[in-house]
Scaffold this active site. Structure first.
Site, PDB file in Angstrom:
ATOM      1  N   HIS A  66       0.843  -1.211   0.000  1.00 43.05           N
ATOM      2  CA  HIS A  66       0.000   0.000   0.000  1.00 43.05           C
ATOM      3  C   HIS A  66       0.872   1.251   0.000  1.00 43.05           C
ATOM      4  CE1 HIS A  66      -3.491   2.503   1.523  1.00 43.05           C
ATOM      5  NE2 HIS A  66      -2.452   3.236   1.913  1.00 43.05           N
ATOM      6  N   GLU A  67       1.836   1.286   0.917  1.00 44.30           N
ATOM      7  CA  GLU A  67       2.700   2.464   1.012  1.00 44.30           C
ATOM      8  C   GLU A  67       3.644   2.558  -0.185  1.00 44.30           C
ATOM      9  OE1 GLU A  67       1.829   4.539   3.030  1.00 44.30           O
ATOM     10  OE2 GLU A  67       0.660   3.345   4.434  1.00 44.30           O
ATOM     11  N   HIS A  70       1.868   4.348  -2.990  1.00 45.11           N
ATOM     12  CA  HIS A  70       1.943   5.808  -2.825  1.00 45.11           C
ATOM     13  C   HIS A  70       3.304   6.322  -3.298  1.00 45.11           C
ATOM     14  CE1 HIS A  70      -1.794   6.478  -0.740  1.00 45.11           C
ATOM     15  NE2 HIS A  70      -1.477   5.711   0.286  1.00 45.11           N
TER      16      HIS A  70
END
Length: 265
Positions: A66-67, A70
């Site tokens: 998820h990170e 980003h």
């Protein structure tokens, strides 16, 4: 564009290739996820502890990805320095808030069975031109959760018909449910969280100043909203409705929730 620095280390757009290599910490998490999955499938040792490791390591791997989503979108959008901050190595120890991004989400998973989002990577917004790019950076993480939700549901619905230990499929079902709750939570328009950050660039200057004022307290706002009986009820009703729509059996991920609390009788 690739090149070489004077010492011979390969460069990509002026950044050492090492900045893009998966870290040993992330690879260890992946190995733990696979190993615990095999142990759960074969019923080796304490199966409840196997399911615990399977779910927690799988959840941590998804947090890293998820990170990473980003970070990689921010890098492509113009924030080249994000590579030097270590976010492109998938190393959770590089996150700006390890407590909020790793420890707290795992605790919430164990106690409440909710996939809590975490604010982890710091993006230099001044290096990224255009409102759409800012929105895409914020959207990248929740999009990863949505993708994982759909992938796990497909694996579950195809695999469970082929048979196998119920404990293993219960773990997969719980991971899918966690990804679903994370998808919904991350898309809520709460200041400081991904959903709020997606709309922040499009606000008028007056509302943007108000948003920036509340953004540091995003987690507190989220908990306050979920604590409200009416709003919390709407949230869980929406999650359970989506879960039923996707065909996630409540008894199956409920079984996994009982299993991962191996310290209870």
């Amino acid at each position: 564009m690739a090149g070489d620095r004077p010492g011979g280390e390969p460069l990509v757009l002026g950044v050492p290739r090492a900045a893009f290599r998966p870290s040993p910490v992330f690879l260890a998490l992946v190995a733990l996820f696979v190993t615990s999955g095999v142990l759960t499938w074969n019923g080796v040792g304490n199966v409840r502890f196997d399911v615990f490791l399977f779910v927690v390591s799988g959840w941590l791997v998804s947090l890293c990805l998820h990170e990473y989503a980003h970070a990689v979108v921010a890098y492509r959008a113009g924030d080249r320095d994000i590579a030097h901050r270590g976010y492109l190595t998938l190393n959770p120890l590089k996150y700006t808030h390890p407590l909020l991004s790793i420890v707290l989400p795992v605790v919430v998973v164990l106690l409440g069975g909710i996939g809590l989002p975490g604010g982890a990577v710091w993006v230099d917004r001044h290096a990224i031109p255009g409102r759409l790019r800012h929105t895409l950076v914020s959207l990248a993480g929740p999009a990863t959760n949505v993708l994982f939700t759909l992938l796990l549901v497909v694996v579950l619905r195809v695999g469970i018909d082929a048979g196998g230990p119920v404990e293993f499929w219960a773990g997969v079902a719980l991971l899918a449910f966690l990804q679903l709750t994370a998808s919904v939570l991350n898309l809520l328009p709460v200041p400081g969280l991904d959903g709020g950050n997606m709309i922040q660039p499009w606000l008028s200057p007056q509302y943007r100043r108000m948003y920036d004022l509340f953004a540091p307290f995003g987690f507190i706002l989220l908990f306050a909203l979920l604590w409200n009986p009416r709003i919390g009820g709407w949230f869980f009703s929406a999650v359970f409705w989506l879960s039923d729509l996707l065909g996630l059996p409540p008894w199956l991920y409920g079984t996994a929730l009982s299993l991962i609390r191996f310290w209870q009788n």
